[in-house]
Design a protein around this motif. Structure first.
Motif, PDB file in Angstrom:
ATOM      1  N   ASP A  33      -4.099  -4.761  -2.459  1.00 38.51           N
ATOM      2  CA  ASP A  33      -4.081  -4.479  -1.019  1.00 38.51           C
ATOM      3  C   ASP A  33      -5.477  -4.179  -0.468  1.00 38.51           C
ATOM      4  N   HIS A  34      -6.492  -4.353  -1.282  1.00 32.47           N
ATOM      5  CA  HIS A  34      -7.907  -4.174  -0.904  1.00 32.47           C
ATOM      6  C   HIS A  34      -8.237  -2.759  -0.424  1.00 32.47           C
ATOM      7  N   THR A  35      -7.499  -1.761  -0.900  1.00 30.13           N
ATOM      8  CA  THR A  35      -7.795  -0.384  -0.505  1.00 30.13           C
ATOM      9  C   THR A  35      -8.813   0.279  -1.424  1.00 30.13           C
ATOM     10  N   GLY A  36      -8.938  -0.188  -2.646  1.00 26.71           N
ATOM     11  CA  GLY A  36      -9.882   0.420  -3.578  1.00 26.71           C
ATOM     12  C   GLY A  36     -10.974  -0.559  -3.926  1.00 26.71           C
ATOM     13  N   ALA A  37     -11.690  -1.021  -2.924  1.00 26.65           N
ATOM     14  CA  ALA A  37     -12.657  -2.109  -3.098  1.00 26.65           C
ATOM     15  C   ALA A  37     -13.517  -1.871  -4.325  1.00 26.65           C
ATOM     16  N   GLY A  38     -13.298  -2.659  -5.346  1.00 23.76           N
ATOM     17  CA  GLY A  38     -14.072  -2.558  -6.574  1.00 23.76           C
ATOM     18  C   GLY A  38     -13.733  -1.328  -7.383  1.00 23.76           C
ATOM     19  N   VAL A  39     -12.474  -1.163  -7.773  1.00 22.14           N
ATOM     20  CA  VAL A  39     -12.082  -0.018  -8.599  1.00 22.14           C
ATOM     21  C   VAL A  39     -12.908  -0.002  -9.873  1.00 22.14           C
ATOM     22  N   VAL A  40     -13.057  -1.165 -10.508  1.00 23.32           N
ATOM     23  CA  VAL A  40     -13.943  -1.300 -11.659  1.00 23.32           C
ATOM     24  C   VAL A  40     -14.971  -2.345 -11.266  1.00 23.32           C
ATOM     25  N   LYS A  41     -16.209  -1.964 -11.275  1.00 18.75           N
ATOM     26  CA  LYS A  41     -17.288  -2.909 -10.971  1.00 18.75           C
ATOM     27  C   LYS A  41     -18.430  -2.527 -11.888  1.00 18.75           C
ATOM     28  N   ASN A  42     -18.484  -3.203 -13.035  1.00 21.07           N
ATOM     29  CA  ASN A  42     -19.412  -2.797 -14.076  1.00 21.07           C
ATOM     30  C   ASN A  42     -19.875  -4.002 -14.870  1.00 21.07           C
ATOM     31  N   ILE A  43     -20.990  -3.842 -15.548  1.00 22.76           N
ATOM     32  CA  ILE A  43     -21.474  -4.853 -16.478  1.00 22.76           C
ATOM     33  C   ILE A  43     -21.158  -4.375 -17.886  1.00 22.76           C
ATOM     34  N   TYR A  44     -20.543  -5.263 -18.668  1.00 22.65           N
ATOM     35  CA  TYR A  44     -20.183  -4.950 -20.043  1.00 22.65           C
ATOM     36  C   TYR A  44     -20.899  -5.912 -20.975  1.00 22.65           C
ATOM     37  N   ARG A  56      -1.664  -3.559  -9.247  1.00 23.58           N
ATOM     38  CA  ARG A  56      -1.906  -4.997  -9.186  1.00 23.58           C
ATOM     39  C   ARG A  56      -3.347  -5.216  -8.730  1.00 23.58           C
ATOM     40  N   TYR A  57      -4.058  -6.114  -9.427  1.00 22.31           N
ATOM     41  CA  TYR A  57      -5.486  -6.307  -9.189  1.00 22.31           C
ATOM     42  C   TYR A  57      -5.854  -7.783  -9.078  1.00 22.31           C
ATOM     43  N   TYR A  58      -6.853  -8.033  -8.240  1.00 26.37           N
ATOM     44  CA  TYR A  58      -7.590  -9.285  -8.307  1.00 26.37           C
ATOM     45  C   TYR A  58      -8.698  -9.043  -9.323  1.00 26.37           C
ATOM     46  N   ILE A  59      -8.768  -9.878 -10.341  1.00 23.64           N
ATOM     47  CA  ILE A  59      -9.757  -9.695 -11.398  1.00 23.64           C
ATOM     48  C   ILE A  59     -10.752 -10.847 -11.319  1.00 23.64           C
ATOM     49  N   THR A  60     -12.035 -10.504 -11.257  1.00 28.15           N
ATOM     50  CA  THR A  60     -13.092 -11.506 -11.260  1.00 28.15           C
ATOM     51  C   THR A  60     -14.040 -11.173 -12.393  1.00 28.15           C
ATOM     52  N   ILE A  61     -14.319 -12.163 -13.234  1.00 30.09           N
ATOM     53  CA  ILE A  61     -15.202 -11.976 -14.385  1.00 30.09           C
ATOM     54  C   ILE A  61     -16.317 -13.014 -14.292  1.00 30.09           C
ATOM     55  N   TYR A  62     -17.558 -12.535 -14.220  1.00 31.35           N
ATOM     56  CA  TYR A  62     -18.731 -13.404 -14.203  1.00 31.35           C
ATOM     57  C   TYR A  62     -19.428 -13.297 -15.558  1.00 31.35           C
ATOM     58  N   CYS A  63     -19.528 -14.399 -16.271  1.00 26.78           N
ATOM     59  CA  CYS A  63     -20.274 -14.419 -17.532  1.00 26.78           C
ATOM     60  C   CYS A  63     -21.740 -14.649 -17.201  1.00 26.78           C
ATOM     61  N   VAL A 115     -17.108 -18.392 -14.516  1.00 27.55           N
ATOM     62  CA  VAL A 115     -16.438 -17.428 -13.643  1.00 27.55           C
ATOM     63  C   VAL A 115     -14.939 -17.575 -13.845  1.00 27.55           C
ATOM     64  N   PHE A 116     -14.241 -16.440 -13.959  1.00 25.57           N
ATOM     65  CA  PHE A 116     -12.790 -16.428 -14.093  1.00 25.57           C
ATOM     66  C   PHE A 116     -12.210 -15.552 -12.986  1.00 25.57           C
ATOM     67  N   ASN A 117     -11.168 -16.043 -12.322  1.00 27.62           N
ATOM     68  CA  ASN A 117     -10.451 -15.285 -11.299  1.00 27.62           C
ATOM     69  C   ASN A 117      -8.995 -15.206 -11.705  1.00 27.62           C
ATOM     70  N   ASP A 118      -8.388 -14.053 -11.470  1.00 31.38           N
ATOM     71  CA  ASP A 118      -7.011 -13.856 -11.888  1.00 31.38           C
ATOM     72  C   ASP A 118      -6.368 -12.798 -11.008  1.00 31.38           C
ATOM     73  N   LEU A 119      -5.048 -12.848 -10.894  1.00 35.83           N
ATOM     74  CA  LEU A 119      -4.268 -11.812 -10.237  1.00 35.83           C
ATOM     75  C   LEU A 119      -3.344 -11.246 -11.292  1.00 35.83           C
ATOM     76  N   MET A 120      -3.472  -9.954 -11.604  1.00 35.95           N
ATOM     77  CA  MET A 120      -2.769  -9.382 -12.741  1.00 35.95           C
ATOM     78  C   MET A 120      -2.197  -8.013 -12.381  1.00 35.95           C
ATOM     79  N   PHE A 121      -1.047  -7.691 -12.957  1.00 33.46           N
ATOM     80  CA  PHE A 121      -0.437  -6.380 -12.812  1.00 33.46           C
ATOM     81  C   PHE A 121      -0.736  -5.584 -14.078  1.00 33.46           C
ATOM     82  N   ILE A 122      -1.433  -4.470 -13.938  1.00 35.15           N
ATOM     83  CA  ILE A 122      -1.836  -3.642 -15.067  1.00 35.15           C
ATOM     84  C   ILE A 122      -0.960  -2.384 -15.085  1.00 35.15           C
ATOM     85  N   ASN A 123      -0.237  -2.173 -16.183  1.00 30.29           N
ATOM     86  CA  ASN A 123       0.491  -0.920 -16.379  1.00 30.29           C
ATOM     87  C   ASN A 123       0.784  -0.735 -17.862  1.00 30.29           C
TER      88      ASN A 123
END
Length: 148
Positions: A57-68, A84-91, A98-106
């Motif tokens: 719902d875009h309320t927690g803009a960038g809940v996880v935004k980190n380099i690993y 539920r999250y939009y997941i974006t992974i930049y290698c 680049v990978f984009n995904d919509l995933m439910f995490i629980n």
């Protein structure tokens, strides 16, 4: 007077239990494991990865935004809140993808995400470069029908 004190004590105990139950519900979080599978064993390993978990719902803009920095193309993101999250992974680094995904995490679902890396080759100077054949008679500039 005793009845009022007993009722007050029971009310305080009841509100304390519900406050703890609400607190436990809010602090639920899980560890998410991400694995990047190369298509060939000789493909380069991923140096670093930028991961962005954005709430659905875009309320927690960038809940996880980190380099690993993955080891053996695998890394774990600790304490991701359930949802539920939009997941974006930049290698980043030698291998770019680049990978984009919509995933439910629980806690009930498997939180192990897998992504297949595309084919990548390094360019070595002096090696064969494929020729590109262009049909000059079929271009928009040379085609007379396009000017009418």
């Amino acid at each position: 007077m005793k009845a009022v004190c007993v009722l007050t004590m029971l009310f305080m105990l009841f509100t304390a239990d519900t406050a703890n139950a609400q607190y436990k519900r809010l602090t639920d979080s899980v560890n998410v494991q991400i694995r990047l599978h190369p298509r060939k064993a000789n493909n380069p390993r991923v140096d670093s990865v930028l991961v962005i978990f954005d709430r659905y719902d875009h309320t927690g803009a960038g809940v996880v935004k980190n380099i690993y920095y993955p080891r053996d193309n695998m890394f774990t993101i600790p304490k991701v809140p359930e949802g539920r999250y939009y997941i974006t992974i930049y290698c980043l680094g030698l291998y770019n993808d680049v990978f984009n995904d919509l995933m439910f995490i629980n806690k009930r679902h498997s939180n192990k995400l897998r992504y297949k890396l595309g084919h990548s080759d390094e360019f070595v100077p002096g090696t064969f470069i494929p020729t590109i054949e262009i049909d000059f008679t079929n271009l928009a500039i040379t085609n007379i029908k396009s000017f009418k």
